[in-house]
Enzyme design. Sequence first.
Site, PDB file in Angstrom:
ATOM      1  N   CYS A 116       0.976  -1.088  -0.026  1.00 60.67           N
ATOM      2  CA  CYS A 116       0.086   0.085   0.064  1.00 60.67           C
ATOM      3  C   CYS A 116       1.063   1.064   0.126  1.00 60.67           C
ATOM      4  O   CYS A 116       0.252   2.357  -0.198  1.00 60.67           O
ATOM      5  CB  CYS A 116      -1.022   0.213   1.174  1.00 60.67           C
ATOM      6  N   HIS A 256      -3.755   7.072   2.445  1.00 65.73           N
ATOM      7  CA  HIS A 256      -3.905   5.710   1.959  1.00 65.73           C
ATOM      8  C   HIS A 256      -5.714   5.254   2.382  1.00 65.73           C
ATOM      9  O   HIS A 256      -5.940   5.468   3.280  1.00 65.73           O
ATOM     10  CB  HIS A 256      -2.967   4.854   2.237  1.00 65.73           C
ATOM     11  N   ASN A 286     -10.325  -0.629  -0.870  1.00 64.86           N
ATOM     12  CA  ASN A 286      -8.629  -0.338  -1.071  1.00 64.86           C
ATOM     13  C   ASN A 286      -8.270  -0.687  -2.153  1.00 64.86           C
ATOM     14  O   ASN A 286      -8.124  -1.901  -2.346  1.00 64.86           O
ATOM     15  CB  ASN A 286      -8.276  -1.023   0.303  1.00 64.86           C
TER      16      ASN A 286
HETATM   17  O1  UT7 Z   1      -3.717  -1.105   3.531  1.00 65.28           O
HETATM   18  C1  UT7 Z   1      -3.522  -2.067   4.426  1.00 65.28           C
HETATM   19  C2  UT7 Z   1      -4.216  -3.002   4.504  1.00 65.28           C
HETATM   20  N1  UT7 Z   1      -5.199  -3.487   5.398  1.00 65.28           N
HETATM   21  C3  UT7 Z   1      -5.810  -2.616   6.261  1.00 65.28           C
HETATM   22  O2  UT7 Z   1      -5.433  -1.536   6.453  1.00 65.28           O
HETATM   23  C4  UT7 Z   1      -6.908  -3.272   7.096  1.00 65.28           C
HETATM   24  C5  UT7 Z   1      -6.970  -2.819   8.648  1.00 65.28           C
HETATM   25  N2  UT7 Z   1      -7.927  -3.307   9.211  1.00 65.28           N
HETATM   26  C6  UT7 Z   1      -9.410  -3.013   9.117  1.00 65.28           C
HETATM   27  O3  UT7 Z   1      -9.815  -2.378   8.218  1.00 65.28           O
HETATM   28  C7  UT7 Z   1     -10.383  -3.946  10.046  1.00 65.28           C
HETATM   29  O4  UT7 Z   1      -9.558  -4.499  11.133  1.00 65.28           O
HETATM   30  C8  UT7 Z   1     -11.238  -4.850   9.313  1.00 65.28           C
HETATM   31  C9  UT7 Z   1     -12.175  -3.928   8.681  1.00 65.28           C
HETATM   32  C10 UT7 Z   1     -10.411  -5.620   8.417  1.00 65.28           C
HETATM   33  C11 UT7 Z   1     -12.283  -5.352  10.325  1.00 65.28           C
HETATM   34  O5  UT7 Z   1     -12.796  -4.506  11.221  1.00 65.28           O
HETATM   35  P1  UT7 Z   1     -12.509  -4.516  12.839  1.00 65.28           P
HETATM   36  O6  UT7 Z   1     -13.411  -3.561  13.387  1.00 65.28           O
HETATM   37  O7  UT7 Z   1     -11.159  -4.671  13.246  1.00 65.28           O
HETATM   38  O8  UT7 Z   1     -13.240  -6.099  13.247  1.00 65.28           O
HETATM   39  P2  UT7 Z   1     -12.970  -7.054  13.851  1.00 65.28           P
HETATM   40  O9  UT7 Z   1     -11.875  -7.952  13.253  1.00 65.28           O
HETATM   41  O10 UT7 Z   1     -12.380  -6.619  15.295  1.00 65.28           O
HETATM   42  O11 UT7 Z   1     -14.344  -8.042  14.165  1.00 65.28           O
HETATM   43  C12 UT7 Z   1     -15.266  -7.052  15.080  1.00 65.28           C
HETATM   44  C13 UT7 Z   1     -16.457  -8.327  14.829  1.00 65.28           C
HETATM   45  C14 UT7 Z   1     -16.147  -9.830  15.283  1.00 65.28           C
HETATM   46  O12 UT7 Z   1     -17.233 -10.339  15.509  1.00 65.28           O
HETATM   47  P3  UT7 Z   1     -17.135 -10.504  17.323  1.00 65.28           P
HETATM   48  O13 UT7 Z   1     -16.058 -11.282  17.681  1.00 65.28           O
HETATM   49  O14 UT7 Z   1     -17.228  -8.999  17.965  1.00 65.28           O
HETATM   50  O15 UT7 Z   1     -18.483 -11.160  17.567  1.00 65.28           O
HETATM   51  C15 UT7 Z   1     -15.831 -10.253  13.558  1.00 65.28           C
HETATM   52  O16 UT7 Z   1     -16.211 -11.663  13.678  1.00 65.28           O
HETATM   53  O17 UT7 Z   1     -16.889  -8.195  13.512  1.00 65.28           O
HETATM   54  C16 UT7 Z   1     -16.893  -9.417  12.948  1.00 65.28           C
HETATM   55  N3  UT7 Z   1     -16.728  -9.296  11.668  1.00 65.28           N
HETATM   56  C17 UT7 Z   1     -17.335  -9.105  10.630  1.00 65.28           C
HETATM   57  N4  UT7 Z   1     -18.985  -9.064  10.765  1.00 65.28           N
HETATM   58  C18 UT7 Z   1     -19.548  -8.877   9.373  1.00 65.28           C
HETATM   59  C19 UT7 Z   1     -15.265  -9.509  10.928  1.00 65.28           C
HETATM   60  N5  UT7 Z   1     -15.576  -9.168   9.667  1.00 65.28           N
HETATM   61  C20 UT7 Z   1     -16.971  -9.346   9.475  1.00 65.28           C
HETATM   62  C21 UT7 Z   1     -17.495  -8.965   8.220  1.00 65.28           C
HETATM   63  N6  UT7 Z   1     -18.936  -8.919   8.489  1.00 65.28           N
HETATM   64  N7  UT7 Z   1     -16.802  -8.834   6.871  1.00 65.28           N
END
Ligand code: UT7
Length: 331
Positions: A116, A256, A286
């Site tokens: 990225c 970004h 992204n």
């Molecule tokens: O350019 C560099 C590349 N990548 C990035 O910059 C990505 C950086 N990370 C992120 O953008 C975020 O961490 C994500 C968008 C990937 C995930 O969001 P988050 O707020 O960090 O979610 P999380 O992984 O902490 O999960 C929160 C909850 C979980 O459920 P519980 O355990 O709270 O019941 C996950 O299982 O959301 C759930 N979850 C989803 N639910 C619906 C995780 N992914 C999804 C989904 N749809 N796609």
Amino acid sequence: MNKIKAAITAVGSYVPEDVLTNKMLEQMVDTNDEWITSRTGIKQRHILKDPNKGTSYMGIKAAEELLQKKNIDPKTIDLIIFATATPDMPVASTGAYVATQLGATNAFAYDIQSACSGFLYAMSTASVYIESNRYKKILVIGADKMSSIINYKDRATCIIFGDGAGAVLFEPNEEGFGVQDEIMRVDGSGREYLKIKAGGSMLPASAETVNNNFHYVEQDGRTVFKKAVSNMSAISQQLLDKNQLSADQVDWLIPHQANKRIINATAKQLGLAEEKVLINIEKYGNTTSATLPLVLADFEQKFKKGDKIIFTSFGAGFTWGASYLTWGYNA
Ligand code: UT7
């Protein structure tokens, strides 16, 4: 006389026609529009569906738009730096193919792979070549066909990424506009958290790597999220301090586009007013190497000569940085 600066003098962009909406993703993985919108800010992404077309196709389109818009003869281009994490092929420079397709017969070209941060790092390289007076016209292209390395059964990644390309032209500027300063960093221990396991020299492709889904992007989203916010805000603040710039003096932040919450948190840490923070993640997701030039292309009409712009990025590696540029022309 002013020292020569490297100014951006033209921009172009391209995204494929096909759109993958949050509603469509609801049919593919256990997710929903409300979750994706509130957690990432993304509403849709563009996907290059034609299986016979690679990243070069989009890079060429973006560069062609730029050249046509400004009526530039491709034969006058000296160098093409092609930032991508998804080259057409692992070996054989994608930039070389792009140069030839564009008719840039007097140019050389190469690829930069820094995930990225690829475009930001390529800007750094281009600006130093221009300042040194070695080359006069450098095309920097950022393009990625992320759909080629995404597992559409993995909701942790498939909701985030999209395909696209952007291109900018760097030329010498004697009025002092252009790249003013930058700070760039890496932390190689971060590769544990965001990577494609196989297909490289450490774990070459085999039937086993394919069966284990080791050719797709994997990430620990929470770790990447935290590192992205802390590193992008810290390095941008360092760059502001180094250049004695207050948040009020900055006209635009071009971050970004990985997650709207990452962008908002970074901007808040820097004390930047909301209207100065340029965001288009809702349309594209992204696009990795293409996010920064896609923002430039979408908001070009807003920029005025002399505007102070801070670019910042964070990506796999980890790689990150910030660049301070003053805009060189009125659109
Ligand atoms: O350019 C560099 C590349 N990548 C990035 O910059 C990505 C950086 N990370 C992120 O953008 C975020 O961490 C994500 C968008 C990937 C995930 O969001 P988050 O707020 O960090 O979610 P999380 O992984 O902490 O999960 C929160 C909850 C979980 O459920 P519980 O355990 O709270 O019941 C996950 O299982 O959301 C759930 N979850 C989803 N639910 C619906 C995780 N992914 C999804 C989904 N749809 N796609």
